[in-house]
Enzyme design. Structure first.
Site, PDB file in Angstrom:
ATOM      1  N   GLU A 114      -2.423 -10.499   4.656  1.00  0.00           N
ATOM      2  CA  GLU A 114      -3.163 -10.311   5.909  1.00  0.00           C
ATOM      3  C   GLU A 114      -4.179 -11.416   6.181  1.00  0.00           C
ATOM      4  O   GLU A 114      -4.417 -11.783   7.335  1.00  0.00           O
ATOM      5  CB  GLU A 114      -3.885  -8.950   5.902  1.00  0.00           C
ATOM      6  CG  GLU A 114      -2.974  -7.747   6.056  1.00  0.00           C
ATOM      7  CD  GLU A 114      -2.483  -7.185   4.743  1.00  0.00           C
ATOM      8  OE1 GLU A 114      -2.055  -6.025   4.726  1.00  0.00           O
ATOM      9  OE2 GLU A 114      -2.523  -7.916   3.722  1.00  0.00           O
ATOM     10  N   GLU A 160       0.822  -1.206   0.000  1.00  0.00           N
ATOM     11  CA  GLU A 160       0.000   0.000   0.000  1.00  0.00           C
ATOM     12  C   GLU A 160       0.858   1.260   0.000  1.00  0.00           C
ATOM     13  O   GLU A 160       0.492   2.276  -0.608  1.00  0.00           O
ATOM     14  CB  GLU A 160      -0.944  -0.015   1.198  1.00  0.00           C
ATOM     15  CG  GLU A 160      -2.029  -1.073   1.055  1.00  0.00           C
ATOM     16  CD  GLU A 160      -2.923  -1.201   2.269  1.00  0.00           C
ATOM     17  OE1 GLU A 160      -4.135  -1.344   2.090  1.00  0.00           O
ATOM     18  OE2 GLU A 160      -2.411  -1.152   3.401  1.00  0.00           O
TER      19      GLU A 160
END
Length: 259
Positions: A135, A115
């Site tokens: 994640e 990100e």
């Protein structure tokens, strides 16, 4: 000043600021203080009149492996929410800097590290770079900005990427239009600096182009709001989230229960 600045190296070479995450022993994982330090230094470089472009990179064999999962073990839900807010503020700062920001990705760019790269305007990656959102493997989800990929890989591939935690190569993302250059590892910084220097110095126009494109992306994909941070904060408090983190630290497979 935040102690997190100790985890950041920075220098200016011929009007290009090079800002490096410097936690190679942790694959440049970003704990809360490191994100604060990175915010401070990027903000400082953005305001310098002798800096025309900023390159973000990482020391050692990773750009950034994302948030520091070991820190998560000591966090309350309030701490985790605050961590997500600080991360999103960092990404937003990079998106709003009125100068080109280039990610020079060496090795892993995972989770929040991916990100971070996506928040930049341009991405140069070494051939050995790997990108992904792992994640899900610890019962969580990305905290902000992954919707930028919708326009490149589409909803089907993005769901697969998020649900499996698989990694993508630099070449795969180059073909998808996410990465600008794929280069030999030893040429990474030189290529990033060459790309920075190729930007025509009409800085008012450069700033306005960046603003128009980013605002259009935000309207189409809503890539910078609180939804991801809110949802991953809910997951942090689930049984799967707690088991996933514990299993990650203990280096074993998690026993997920779907609750």
């Amino acid at each position: 000043m935040s102690s997190g600045r100790e985890n950041i190296n920075s220098r200016v070479e011929e009007n290009v600021a090079i800002v490096s995450l410097n936690r190679p022993e942790r694959l440049n994982a970003m704990d809360t203080e490191t994100m604060k330090g990175l915010y401070e230094i990027v903000d400082q470089m953005a305001k310098r009149t002798d800096v025309s472009s900023i390159i973000l990179t990482g020391e050692g064999r990773a750009f950034s492996s994302g948030s520091d999962a070991k820190e998560y073990l000591t966090m309350t839900l309030y701490d985790y929410i605050n961590h997500q807010i600080i991360g999103n503020r960092l990404y937003q700062l990079i998106e709003e800097v009125d100068k080109p920001v280039i990610a020079a990705v060496n090795g892993y760019a995972l989770g929040g590290g991916f990100e971070l790269a996506l928040a930049c305007d341009l991405i140069v990656a070494s051939k050995n770079a790997r990108f992904g959102f792992p994640e899900i493997r610890i019962g969580l989800s990305p905290g902000g900005g992954f919707r930028k990929l919708l326009g490149n890989v589409g909803p089907y591939k993005l769901k697969e990427l998020l649900w499996t935690g698989e990694f993508l190569t630099a070449e795969e993302l180059y073909r998808a239009g996410v990465i600008n250059r794929v280069v030999e590892p030893e040429n990474l910084l030189d290529e990033a600096k060459a790309l920075a220097n190729s930007v025509v110095g009409a800085w008012v126009a450069v700033k306005n182009v960046k603003r128009v494109i980013n605002e259009t992306m935000a309207r189409i994909f809503s890539h910078r709001d609180s939804t991801e941070a809110f949802l991953t904060s809910l997951l942090f408090n689930t049984e799967d989230g707690k088991e996933g983190l514990k299993a990650f630290i203990e280096k074993r497979s998690p026993r997920m229960k779907g609750r």
